[in-house]
Design a protein around this motif. Structure first.
Motif, short mmCIF file in Angstrom:
data_model
loop_
_atom_site.label_atom_id
_atom_site.label_comp_id
_atom_site.label_asym_id
_atom_site.label_seq_id
_atom_site.Cartn_x
_atom_site.Cartn_y
_atom_site.Cartn_z
N HIS A 122 4.50 5.99 -10.78
CA HIS A 122 5.69 6.69 -10.30
C HIS A 122 6.80 5.69 -9.96
O HIS A 122 7.95 5.87 -10.38
CB HIS A 122 5.34 7.53 -9.06
N VAL A 123 6.46 4.64 -9.23
CA VAL A 123 7.45 3.64 -8.83
C VAL A 123 8.07 2.99 -10.08
O VAL A 123 9.30 2.83 -10.17
CB VAL A 123 6.82 2.57 -7.93
N ILE A 124 7.24 2.62 -11.03
CA ILE A 124 7.75 1.96 -12.23
C ILE A 124 8.71 2.87 -12.98
O ILE A 124 9.78 2.43 -13.42
CB ILE A 124 6.58 1.50 -13.12
N GLN A 174 -1.20 1.35 -23.59
CA GLN A 174 -1.41 2.77 -23.30
C GLN A 174 -0.75 3.19 -21.98
O GLN A 174 -0.53 4.38 -21.77
CB GLN A 174 -2.89 3.12 -23.28
N GLU A 175 -0.43 2.23 -21.11
CA GLU A 175 0.30 2.57 -19.88
C GLU A 175 1.78 2.82 -20.15
O GLU A 175 2.46 3.42 -19.33
CB GLU A 175 0.13 1.47 -18.84
N GLY A 176 2.29 2.36 -21.26
CA GLY A 176 3.66 2.66 -21.64
C GLY A 176 4.73 2.03 -20.77
O GLY A 176 5.86 2.55 -20.69
N GLU A 189 3.00 -9.56 -17.71
CA GLU A 189 2.31 -10.01 -18.92
C GLU A 189 0.98 -9.28 -19.10
O GLU A 189 0.58 -8.96 -20.24
CB GLU A 189 2.09 -11.52 -18.88
N GLU A 190 0.30 -8.99 -18.01
CA GLU A 190 -0.95 -8.24 -18.11
C GLU A 190 -0.70 -6.83 -18.63
O GLU A 190 -1.46 -6.31 -19.44
CB GLU A 190 -1.63 -8.19 -16.74
N LEU A 191 0.40 -6.23 -18.18
CA LEU A 191 0.72 -4.87 -18.62
C LEU A 191 1.15 -4.84 -20.09
O LEU A 191 1.02 -3.81 -20.76
CB LEU A 191 1.80 -4.26 -17.72
N MET A 249 -3.66 5.06 -5.96
CA MET A 249 -2.82 3.87 -6.02
C MET A 249 -2.19 3.71 -7.40
O MET A 249 -1.01 3.37 -7.53
CB MET A 249 -3.66 2.63 -5.69
N ALA A 250 -2.97 3.96 -8.45
CA ALA A 250 -2.44 3.83 -9.80
C ALA A 250 -1.37 4.87 -10.08
O ALA A 250 -0.34 4.57 -10.71
CB ALA A 250 -3.58 3.96 -10.82
N HIS A 251 -1.57 6.09 -9.59
CA HIS A 251 -0.58 7.15 -9.80
C HIS A 251 0.74 6.79 -9.14
O HIS A 251 1.81 6.96 -9.74
CB HIS A 251 -1.12 8.46 -9.23
N ASN A 252 0.68 6.28 -7.90
CA ASN A 252 1.91 5.92 -7.22
C ASN A 252 2.59 4.74 -7.89
O ASN A 252 3.83 4.68 -7.99
CB ASN A 252 1.67 5.63 -5.74
#
Length: 299
Positions: free
Chosen positions: A290-292, A171-173, A164-166, A284-287
């Motif tokens: 990637h996982v998502i 912009q994170e898509g 829900e936060e995302l 951490m954000a980059h990984n």
């Protein structure tokens, strides 16, 4: 390396404090060079001590429990593992205004693997599977429960809140509906009904060291303990490409339900990490992104 204060309760640490702590508690090492080591970690600060050691100090109160965990259990699990792990050379105590226990470890050389630049992904997958299998085979009594090692449903509230936060960060898509569907599917599969197994429980790229593409060391055992074996499947999605992912799964003989739970656990960790670290910890954000992408089939 972090670009800002990640946690609001970070305790300030600098070179001078580390030198004073070493001089007071380990005078045999006083005078050795002390230098901050850049790390994408979020719970501990690391300082090189001379050429052969590293000082690791919790940045937050929760990290102090990890220090005690490692000091007690690392010497016991090390003989069972095929890969080098941290060796505690000194157990530090609170002093000089620093409030928590800390440790001095032997330095382990190597680099963190990068998902986009693996030179030997299939061999790395086999190395990781060997490490995970060895962890699972440990039978030491009195084992603690692994952090995040309980039933998948125990992560439900935090995972749904992150989705829900995302939704509020377009912009994170992130395809939040697809993420929710993957999560709900995993909640329907059978949970682990066997005995709990030993886990590292935080097999992120930042906790792995490689040389020439092969696994040389695994670090940061603060989450270790026993629990659902799906917890140590993280590298399948946070590091390995598709072909190596299958090699990893086959080497461990993972059944469908455990694989589904492992994928969901990895996704959950990424969903929670992305909004929390997107502005403070690029690694951490980059990984997490990637996982998502990998779990949702966007990559």
């Amino acid at each position: 390396m972090s670009t800002g204060q990640v946690h609001p309760s970070w305790h300030p640490i600098d070179d001078g404090l580390v030198r004073r702590l070493i001089a007071e508690q380990f005078p045999q090492w006083a005078g050795l060079p002390v230098e901050r080591y850049p790390s994408g970690g979020t719970v501990n600060a690391m300082y090189r001590l001379g050429d052969g050691m590293v000082v690791r100090l919790p940045l937050v109160k929760g990290g102090a429990e990890d220090v005690a965990m490692e000091q007690e259990w690392l010497p016991l699990v090390a003989p069972h593992l095929p890969t080098a792990i941290p060796e505690v050379l000194g157990a530090g105590s609170p002093a000089e205004g620093y409030p928590w226990p800390w440790s001095v470890y032997r330095w382990l050389a190597g680099q963190n693997p990068e998902t986009e630049a693996l030179s030997e992904p299939v061999l790395l997958a086999k190395d990781l599977a060997e490490f995970v299998a060895a962890m699972r085979s440990i039978t030491l009594p009195g084992a603690p429960e692994a952090h995040r090692g309980g039933p998948l449903a125990s992560l439900d509230t935090s995972t749904r809140a992150a989705i829900e936060e995302l939704r509020e960060i377009p912009q994170e898509g992130v395809d939040c509906d697809a993420a929710a569907a993957v999560w709900e599917e995993a909640l329907r599969v059978p949970g682990w009904d066997g005995p709990p197994v030993w886990l590292h429980a935080d097999l992120m790229p930042g906790n792995l060291l490689v040389d020439s593409g092969r696994l040389t060391s695994v670090i940061d055992f603060g989450c270790m303990g026993v629990g659902d074996p799906a917890c140590d499947l993280f590298p399948a999605w946070n590091l390995l490409p598709a072909d190596a992912r299958e090699v990893f799964r086959e080497a461990l003989g993972v059944d469908d339900a455990t694989w589904t739970r492992g994928r969901a656990r990895t996704l959950s960790q990424a969903l929670v990490a992305l909004p929390y670290y997107r502005k403070t910890n690029p690694a951490m954000a980059h990984n997490a992104r990637h996982v998502i992408r990998v779990v949702l089939g966007k990559d």
